[in-house]
Scaffold this motif. Structure first.
Motif, mmCIF file in Angstrom:
data_model
loop_
_atom_site.group_PDB
_atom_site.id
_atom_site.type_symbol
_atom_site.label_atom_id
_atom_site.label_comp_id
_atom_site.label_asym_id
_atom_site.label_seq_id
_atom_site.Cartn_x
_atom_site.Cartn_y
_atom_site.Cartn_z
ATOM 1 N N ARG A 88 -4.318 -45.365 -12.954
ATOM 2 C CA ARG A 88 -2.983 -44.830 -13.179
ATOM 3 C C ARG A 88 -3.119 -43.861 -14.338
ATOM 4 O O ARG A 88 -3.465 -44.250 -15.438
ATOM 5 C CB ARG A 88 -2.001 -45.947 -13.490
ATOM 6 N N LEU A 132 -1.804 -42.450 -9.836
ATOM 7 C CA LEU A 132 -2.731 -42.591 -8.721
ATOM 8 C C LEU A 132 -2.803 -44.056 -8.341
ATOM 9 O O LEU A 132 -3.107 -44.895 -9.184
ATOM 10 C CB LEU A 132 -4.140 -42.120 -9.123
ATOM 11 N N LEU A 133 -2.511 -44.340 -7.089
ATOM 12 C CA LEU A 133 -2.587 -45.714 -6.602
ATOM 13 C C LEU A 133 -3.710 -45.806 -5.607
ATOM 14 O O LEU A 133 -3.770 -45.041 -4.668
ATOM 15 C CB LEU A 133 -1.271 -46.108 -5.911
ATOM 16 N N LEU A 134 -4.620 -46.740 -5.810
ATOM 17 C CA LEU A 134 -5.704 -46.969 -4.859
ATOM 18 C C LEU A 134 -5.607 -48.405 -4.401
ATOM 19 O O LEU A 134 -5.828 -49.318 -5.177
ATOM 20 C CB LEU A 134 -7.051 -46.710 -5.523
ATOM 21 N N HIS A 142 -7.305 -40.532 1.138
ATOM 22 C CA HIS A 142 -7.674 -41.402 0.015
ATOM 23 C C HIS A 142 -7.727 -40.650 -1.303
ATOM 24 O O HIS A 142 -8.198 -41.185 -2.296
ATOM 25 C CB HIS A 142 -9.031 -42.052 0.285
ATOM 26 N N GLY A 190 -5.124 -39.314 -3.038
ATOM 27 C CA GLY A 190 -3.895 -39.326 -3.822
ATOM 28 C C GLY A 190 -3.101 -38.037 -3.714
ATOM 29 O O GLY A 190 -3.000 -37.420 -2.650
ATOM 30 N N TYR A 191 -2.559 -37.592 -4.867
ATOM 31 C CA TYR A 191 -1.714 -36.406 -4.887
ATOM 32 C C TYR A 191 -2.510 -35.102 -4.957
ATOM 33 O O TYR A 191 -1.940 -34.025 -4.772
ATOM 34 C CB TYR A 191 -0.763 -36.464 -6.092
ATOM 35 N N HIS A 192 -3.788 -35.191 -5.248
ATOM 36 C CA HIS A 192 -4.580 -33.972 -5.468
ATOM 37 C C HIS A 192 -4.526 -32.996 -4.286
ATOM 38 O O HIS A 192 -4.233 -31.805 -4.494
ATOM 39 C CB HIS A 192 -6.026 -34.349 -5.798
ATOM 40 N N LEU A 248 -6.053 -34.280 -11.887
ATOM 41 C CA LEU A 248 -6.230 -35.370 -10.930
ATOM 42 C C LEU A 248 -7.570 -35.281 -10.220
ATOM 43 O O LEU A 248 -8.217 -36.292 -9.964
ATOM 44 C CB LEU A 248 -5.092 -35.341 -9.908
#
Length: 596
Positions: free
Chosen positions: A3, A18-20, A446, A448-450, A503
């Motif tokens: 995060r 970022l959530l994984l 996988h 995230g927002y990147h 990110l």
């Protein structure tokens, strides 16, 4: 799990999270163990314990169809369980009847063999000492019912099919246990302790070696990641070494993607190392397999370095999930954390060989990379575009119009330089934008927002080009609207690009090492914003210094010319210093990418 929340001076970045979410196939902490209903065996790849610590009790020993009987599973603290009722004369058959929960906080119903509520399992890995449920006798119940339970104390310690009491219908013959030959519990292959460290003396001669850094020696360098294969007549001796606080692993793969691979894991638990073959099914935890194919297993722990070795046959016909080592494969090396023998997702991209190799062929000495070339080029081009060319282009357009106002190829020099830099930015962005799609063959779900921010930046860059192509003439009424639109889209693109770079630096595909990268990026942003502030203040002071007075026009004109010349020289000096600092930041990032 990462995060990241960053505030960048001069830019409003907001909050980025970022959530994984990592789902496991090897174990089921949420109790969704439907796949284990038939055999009641956890997919932990370990040998079950023989003497059960828990026991099952019932509220009555006789039942009729429709009766509800309380069943209690109790014992020392345990994390997981699976409870079923079976026909006592056919324990390998399907579950019988259904259950009713007493406490839904700790237990849940499962549908096994298409029978709803025919089994009960845990809801979380929290420790528990007692589970109570009701078993509902069906109308077609057999004469004798036996309760069975599988109990998991922790990942490697569990009991399978703990026998419970047998309950019977009234007026039937007593149940008699058929005579059977009790098979001995399987034994684990012996594991010994290594007395000395591995070394790289035979790499490229007798050993096929993979090392990172290239040519490092595990005997002399603690940070050396080392994997070697030494072939004899029918088998291969494998040695693996590297710094790790949880596990080391390697895998043979037909491609550069995780999934359908032959993997081997050395896991630290209670100051011992367990060597475990496994296989990978997609982007998930490895599924542990039997250790039977492995021989001569040994391990060593010293100074934070884990070392393990084993021998396996080159070919293993009939053994599922084990590859034939006479063929060529990509080789992955990874490490990460482990808890109670359960491994967690590796924190960075695995080290992957540049091409396929046959480890039983000619001995070689090779390396690999944590980031493939396409992703390195993607990161490098984005850094060049959004740290250098666009930043310099913006400063020139904002502050250097009067400095370089002379015509160059039909337009003002400042405009020609600005246009060249912005076209370069758009071209680099477009090329860099395509590379991840070429590498992945599609969208990466996988990351995230990147990638989402990257798409926005690409769209804004294209819109900037289109708007510039239709720029109204200088005195056109629409020119002011164009100027504001052009500035707004450009500023938004720069802010979002910086956020995307923040990110992207932490994504596994690039994952620049150390915390310095965050501070360096913040430093770059502060450097650019600081330069803009210095030039803005200077422009304001120059405008205040040069005033046209009616009573002395000639003197003021001379003062204006001198002040103007002084101001231009200052701006050029600031730009030169800014470019030098900018290139310093850029060199830091490009050098880090090159060494991945």
């Amino acid at each position: 799990m990462k995060r990241v929340i960053m505030a960048v001076p001069g830019f409003t970045l907001g909050a980025f999270i970022l959530l994984l979410l990592v789902s496991s196939v090897a174990n089921y902490p949420n109790g969704k163990v439907t796949k284990s209903c038939r055999g009641m065996i956890p997919k932990h790849g370990q040998t079950p314990q023989s003497d059960p610590a828990c026991h099952i009790s019932v509220s009555q020993m006789a039942f009729r169809p429709g009766d509800q009987i309380k069943v209690t599973l109790s014992g020392p603290p345990f994390k997981g369980f699976l409870l079923e009722a079976r026909d006592a004369e056919n324990l390998s058959g399907p579950p019988i009847g259904s259950f009713t929960l007493i406490d839904s906080q700790v237990s849940q119903l499962l549908t096994c063999e298409d029978i709803q509520g025919s089994a009960v399992s845990h809801t979380s890995p929290s420790k528990k000492t007692e589970i109570k449920v009701y078993w509902n006798a069906p109308s077609s119940a057999p004469n004798h019912i036996k309760f069975l339970a599988t109990v998991v104390e922790k990942y490697k310690i569990y009991w399978v099919k703990i026998p419970g009491p047998i309950i019977s219908q009234p007026n039937v013959l007593p149940f008699t246990t058929p005579k059977a030959t009790i098979a001995p519990m399987p034994t684990l292959p012996p594991v010994s302790h290594l007395t000395k460290s591995f070394n790289a003396s035979d790499c490229g001669n007798k050993k096929f070696c993979i090392r990172s850094p290239l040519n490092c020696d595990p005997e002399k360098e603690l940070a050396c990641v080392f994997l070697s294969f030494t072939r004899d007549a029918k088998s291969v001796m494998v040695e693996m070494s590297g710094p790790s606080k949880g596990y080391l692993s390697f895998a043979f793969s037909h491609d550069r993607w995780m999934g359908d691979d032959d993997a081997y894991v050395c896991i630290l638990e209670d100051q011992t190392v367990n060597i475990q073959p496994s296989h990978l099914t997609g982007r998930s935890h490895p599924v542990m397999d039997s250790r039977d194919p492995l021989e001569d297993m040994a391990w060593r722990l010293a100074d934070g370095v884990m070392q393990c070795s084993f021998r396996r046959n080159i070919t293993l016909p009939g053994v599922k999930n084990r590859f034939d080592l006479n063929a060529s494969y990509y080789i992955f090396l990874a490490d990460g954390a482990a808890d109670d023998g359960q491994i967690h997702k590796h924190s960075q991209q695995p080290l992957i060989t540049y091409e396929k190799y046959n480890v039983t062929g000619y001995p070689e000495n090779i390396g690999g990379s944590h980031s493939l070339l396409l992703l390195k080029v993607h990161g490098a081009l984005m850094f060049v575009a959004w740290m250098t060319t666009v930043s310099v282009g913006v400063l020139i357009a904002r502050f250097f119009k009067p400095v370089w106002s002379k015509a160059l190829f039909g337009d003002a020099a400042w405009f020609q330089v600005h246009r060249m830099l912005m076209l370069t930015t758009s071209a680099l962005t477009f090329i860099a934008f395509l590379l991840p799609f070429i590498y992945r063959g599609g969208w990466n779900w996988h990351a995230g927002y990147h990638p989402c921010l990257g798409c926005i930046v690409m769209i804004l860059a294209v819109l900037q080009l289109l708007s510039a192509a239709f720029r109204p003439p200088l005195h056109d009424p629409r020119r002011q609207m164009f100027n504001w639109t052009h500035w707004s889209m450009g500023t938004a693109a720069r802010i979002i690009a910086v956020a995307a770079m923040f990110l992207g630096m932490d994504l596994p595909g690039l994952n620049l090492p150390g915390p310095w990268k965050t501070y360096a990026m913040i430093g770059f942003v502060a450097w650019h914003v600081g330069t803009e502030i210095v030039l803005e203040v200077h422009t304001y002071r120059l405008s205040r210094k040069v005033e046209i007075l009616d009573d002395d026009r000639i003197q003021i004109l001379q003062s204006f010319t001198a002040a103007e010349a002084e101001g231009y020289a200052f701006k050029k000096a600031v730009l030169a210093i800014y470019v030098c600092g900018n290139l310093t930041f850029l060199t830091m990032f490009l050098s880090a990418i090159n060494h991945l």
